[in-house]
Design a protein around this motif. Structure first.
Motif, PDB file in Angstrom:
ATOM      1  N   ASP A   9      -4.584  13.689 -24.095  1.00 26.21           N
ATOM      2  CA  ASP A   9      -5.127  14.603 -25.089  1.00 26.21           C
ATOM      3  C   ASP A   9      -4.923  13.983 -26.468  1.00 26.21           C
ATOM      4  O   ASP A   9      -3.789  13.782 -26.915  1.00 26.21           O
ATOM      5  CB  ASP A   9      -4.397  15.947 -24.992  1.00 26.21           C
ATOM      6  CG  ASP A   9      -4.997  17.019 -25.892  1.00 26.21           C
ATOM      7  OD1 ASP A   9      -5.513  16.662 -26.976  1.00 26.21           O
ATOM      8  OD2 ASP A   9      -4.936  18.202 -25.533  1.00 26.21           O
ATOM      9  N   GLU A  10      -6.024  13.665 -27.165  1.00 26.44           N
ATOM     10  CA  GLU A  10      -5.936  13.008 -28.464  1.00 26.44           C
ATOM     11  C   GLU A  10      -5.170  13.832 -29.498  1.00 26.44           C
ATOM     12  O   GLU A  10      -4.503  13.280 -30.378  1.00 26.44           O
ATOM     13  CB  GLU A  10      -7.339  12.694 -28.999  1.00 26.44           C
ATOM     14  CG  GLU A  10      -8.133  11.676 -28.198  1.00 26.44           C
ATOM     15  CD  GLU A  10      -8.883  12.285 -27.032  1.00 26.44           C
ATOM     16  OE1 GLU A  10      -9.673  11.563 -26.411  1.00 26.44           O
ATOM     17  OE2 GLU A  10      -8.680  13.490 -26.750  1.00 26.44           O
ATOM     18  N   VAL A  11      -5.275  15.145 -29.411  1.00 30.72           N
ATOM     19  CA  VAL A  11      -4.576  15.998 -30.366  1.00 30.72           C
ATOM     20  C   VAL A  11      -3.065  15.917 -30.157  1.00 30.72           C
ATOM     21  O   VAL A  11      -2.287  15.867 -31.116  1.00 30.72           O
ATOM     22  CB  VAL A  11      -5.074  17.454 -30.271  1.00 30.72           C
ATOM     23  CG1 VAL A  11      -4.220  18.375 -31.139  1.00 30.72           C
ATOM     24  CG2 VAL A  11      -6.536  17.540 -30.687  1.00 30.72           C
ATOM     25  N   VAL A  12      -2.637  15.885 -28.909  1.00 32.37           N
ATOM     26  CA  VAL A  12      -1.209  15.728 -28.615  1.00 32.37           C
ATOM     27  C   VAL A  12      -0.714  14.386 -29.148  1.00 32.37           C
ATOM     28  O   VAL A  12       0.369  14.286 -29.733  1.00 32.37           O
ATOM     29  CB  VAL A  12      -0.938  15.853 -27.104  1.00 32.37           C
ATOM     30  CG1 VAL A  12       0.525  15.526 -26.802  1.00 32.37           C
ATOM     31  CG2 VAL A  12      -1.276  17.249 -26.614  1.00 32.37           C
ATOM     32  N   ILE A  13      -1.525  13.355 -28.962  1.00 32.89           N
ATOM     33  CA  ILE A  13      -1.152  12.027 -29.471  1.00 32.89           C
ATOM     34  C   ILE A  13      -1.000  12.065 -30.987  1.00 32.89           C
ATOM     35  O   ILE A  13      -0.037  11.539 -31.564  1.00 32.89           O
ATOM     36  CB  ILE A  13      -2.213  10.994 -29.056  1.00 32.89           C
ATOM     37  CG1 ILE A  13      -2.207  10.812 -27.534  1.00 32.89           C
ATOM     38  CG2 ILE A  13      -1.961   9.647 -29.748  1.00 32.89           C
ATOM     39  CD1 ILE A  13      -3.396  10.040 -26.995  1.00 32.89           C
ATOM     40  N   THR A  14      -1.958  12.699 -31.662  1.00 39.38           N
ATOM     41  CA  THR A  14      -1.903  12.816 -33.118  1.00 39.38           C
ATOM     42  C   THR A  14      -0.664  13.579 -33.561  1.00 39.38           C
ATOM     43  O   THR A  14       0.050  13.169 -34.490  1.00 39.38           O
ATOM     44  CB  THR A  14      -3.163  13.518 -33.639  1.00 39.38           C
ATOM     45  OG1 THR A  14      -4.308  12.721 -33.313  1.00 39.38           O
ATOM     46  CG2 THR A  14      -3.090  13.732 -35.153  1.00 39.38           C
ATOM     47  N   ARG A  15      -0.388  14.701 -32.886  1.00 42.46           N
ATOM     48  CA  ARG A  15       0.780  15.497 -33.245  1.00 42.46           C
ATOM     49  C   ARG A  15       2.069  14.711 -33.045  1.00 42.46           C
ATOM     50  O   ARG A  15       3.001  14.808 -33.853  1.00 42.46           O
ATOM     51  CB  ARG A  15       0.819  16.778 -32.415  1.00 42.46           C
ATOM     52  CG  ARG A  15      -0.228  17.814 -32.834  1.00 42.46           C
ATOM     53  CD  ARG A  15      -0.240  18.983 -31.869  1.00 42.46           C
ATOM     54  NE  ARG A  15      -1.180  20.013 -32.280  1.00 42.46           N
ATOM     55  CZ  ARG A  15      -1.570  21.009 -31.501  1.00 42.46           C
ATOM     56  NH1 ARG A  15      -1.101  21.108 -30.257  1.00 42.46           N
ATOM     57  NH2 ARG A  15      -2.424  21.905 -31.945  1.00 42.46           N
ATOM     58  N   ALA A  16       2.131  13.948 -31.981  1.00 45.65           N
ATOM     59  CA  ALA A  16       3.337  13.164 -31.700  1.00 45.65           C
ATOM     60  C   ALA A  16       3.604  12.166 -32.823  1.00 45.65           C
ATOM     61  O   ALA A  16       4.742  12.004 -33.278  1.00 45.65           O
ATOM     62  CB  ALA A  16       3.190  12.437 -30.363  1.00 45.65           C
ATOM     63  N   ILE A  17       2.550  11.486 -33.286  1.00 47.25           N
ATOM     64  CA  ILE A  17       2.700  10.495 -34.356  1.00 47.25           C
ATOM     65  C   ILE A  17       3.137  11.167 -35.648  1.00 47.25           C
ATOM     66  O   ILE A  17       4.118  10.763 -36.285  1.00 47.25           O
ATOM     67  CB  ILE A  17       1.377   9.737 -34.572  1.00 47.25           C
ATOM     68  CG1 ILE A  17       1.087   8.845 -33.353  1.00 47.25           C
ATOM     69  CG2 ILE A  17       1.425   8.900 -35.850  1.00 47.25           C
ATOM     70  CD1 ILE A  17      -0.313   8.255 -33.339  1.00 47.25           C
ATOM     71  N   VAL A  18       2.417  12.214 -36.060  1.00 48.43           N
ATOM     72  CA  VAL A  18       2.706  12.868 -37.331  1.00 48.43           C
ATOM     73  C   VAL A  18       4.058  13.561 -37.297  1.00 48.43           C
ATOM     74  O   VAL A  18       4.857  13.462 -38.238  1.00 48.43           O
ATOM     75  CB  VAL A  18       1.578  13.860 -37.693  1.00 48.43           C
ATOM     76  CG1 VAL A  18       1.933  14.640 -38.957  1.00 48.43           C
ATOM     77  CG2 VAL A  18       0.260  13.121 -37.873  1.00 48.43           C
ATOM     78  N   ASP A  19       4.348  14.268 -36.213  1.00 48.07           N
ATOM     79  CA  ASP A  19       5.607  15.003 -36.099  1.00 48.07           C
ATOM     80  C   ASP A  19       6.796  14.050 -36.151  1.00 48.07           C
ATOM     81  O   ASP A  19       7.754  14.270 -36.911  1.00 48.07           O
ATOM     82  CB  ASP A  19       5.611  15.799 -34.792  1.00 48.07           C
ATOM     83  CG  ASP A  19       6.794  16.743 -34.695  1.00 48.07           C
ATOM     84  OD1 ASP A  19       7.121  17.401 -35.699  1.00 48.07           O
ATOM     85  OD2 ASP A  19       7.403  16.820 -33.610  1.00 48.07           O
ATOM     86  N   GLU A  20       6.740  12.983 -35.379  1.00 53.07           N
ATOM     87  CA  GLU A  20       7.861  12.035 -35.349  1.00 53.07           C
ATOM     88  C   GLU A  20       8.010  11.336 -36.693  1.00 53.07           C
ATOM     89  O   GLU A  20       9.121  11.171 -37.209  1.00 53.07           O
ATOM     90  CB  GLU A  20       7.645  11.007 -34.240  1.00 53.07           C
ATOM     91  CG  GLU A  20       8.682   9.898 -34.191  1.00 53.07           C
ATOM     92  CD  GLU A  20      10.080  10.377 -33.863  1.00 53.07           C
ATOM     93  OE1 GLU A  20      11.031   9.588 -34.083  1.00 53.07           O
ATOM     94  OE2 GLU A  20      10.231  11.532 -33.416  1.00 53.07           O
TER      95      GLU A  20
END
Length: 258
Positions: free
Chosen positions: A4-15
């Protein structure tokens, strides 16, 4: 597993944001990701100090990546060979006292050594100002995305508070120049920030251990920035002095923090 691209995006930004916020208040902030500051970052982090490094370019390593004139080899003299050993960098003896290493391996292992020790590195971030308070001591860095400067955009910066700052910005000695330009009466050394002299490897390498110093309260200068600030000669593709300068900068910072 379906990605899921959104999960990937959230993982990058959140971390990223969690780590970035954690490093807005540190023991040591280093400007410039060249070999001297990578060495300093490793030794500082190993000693237990919260250490962050900001590099304005996409890649770290400074001039070491290109070796000599894009031949990816560097020379290190006998005095600094132990630092190559400390970072597990492969090298071979060329003549008595001259050791040759692969510049790509060297940068990779310097970076790995710093990050594995616990130092945090943020690339594509430029230093545009410093924090100085009532005690006339450098107490942090003012940072912005490098792309903001390239695009000539007006975007307000963010600040990093630190107990010690290390300027390892190479030939520009940019943090030193900021202090000299913005602090009334600031005199960094007897002549201020001079700019480097023509290449003379033997003299430049030896002087580097003297020019690596606390140049202003709270501000230590390392690597080529140290010689540029003091008006010492440039060294060329011999990097032993850069490695030793990083080690000394870390020792100086630790002496200020203890």
């Amino acid at each position: 597993m379906e990605l899921d691209e959104v999960v990937i995006t959230r993982a990058i930004v959140d971390e990223f944001l969690n780590v970035f916020l954690d490093y807005t208040d540190v023991d040591v902030a280093l400007a410039g990701g060249g070999p001297a500051n990578l060495v300093a970052a490793k030794y500082l982090a190993e000693a237990g100090y919260k250490t962050v490094l900001f590099e304005k370019k996409l890649s770290i390593g400074g001039g070491m990546w290109g070796g000599g004139m894009m031949f990816p080899r560097i020379v290190v003299q006998e005095e600094a060979r132990r630092i190559l050993d400390d970072f597990n960098i492969t090298y071979k003896e060329y003549e008595d006292g001259y050791y040759v290493a692969n510049s790509i391996e060297s940068v990779s292992k310097l970076a790995a050594g710093a990050t594995s020790a616990g130092a945090e590195i943020f690339n594509l971030v430029s230093v545009e100002d410093v924090m100085i308070r009532e005690n006339d001591r450098v107490s942090g860095l003012v940072i912005n995305w490098t792309a903001v400067g390239i695009g000539k955009l007006h975007v307000d910066p963010l600040t990093i508070r630190s107990k010690v700052v290390i300027d390892g910005t190479g030939h520009d000695a940019s943090v030193c120049n900021i202090v000299q330009q913005k602090v009334p009466g600031a005199q960094l050394g007897e002549l201020g920030v001079v700019g480097e002299k023509p290449m003379w490897a033997d003299v430049g390498e030896k002087l580097l251990m003297e020019t690596t110093r606390e140049i202003y309260p709270g501000l230590i200068v390392s690597g080529m920035a140290a010689n540029a600030a003091a008006g010492a000669p440039r060294m060329g593709p011999v990097f032993g002095g850069m490695l030793l300068s990083g080690e000394k900068a870390a020792e100086l910072a630790i002496s200020k923090l203890d």
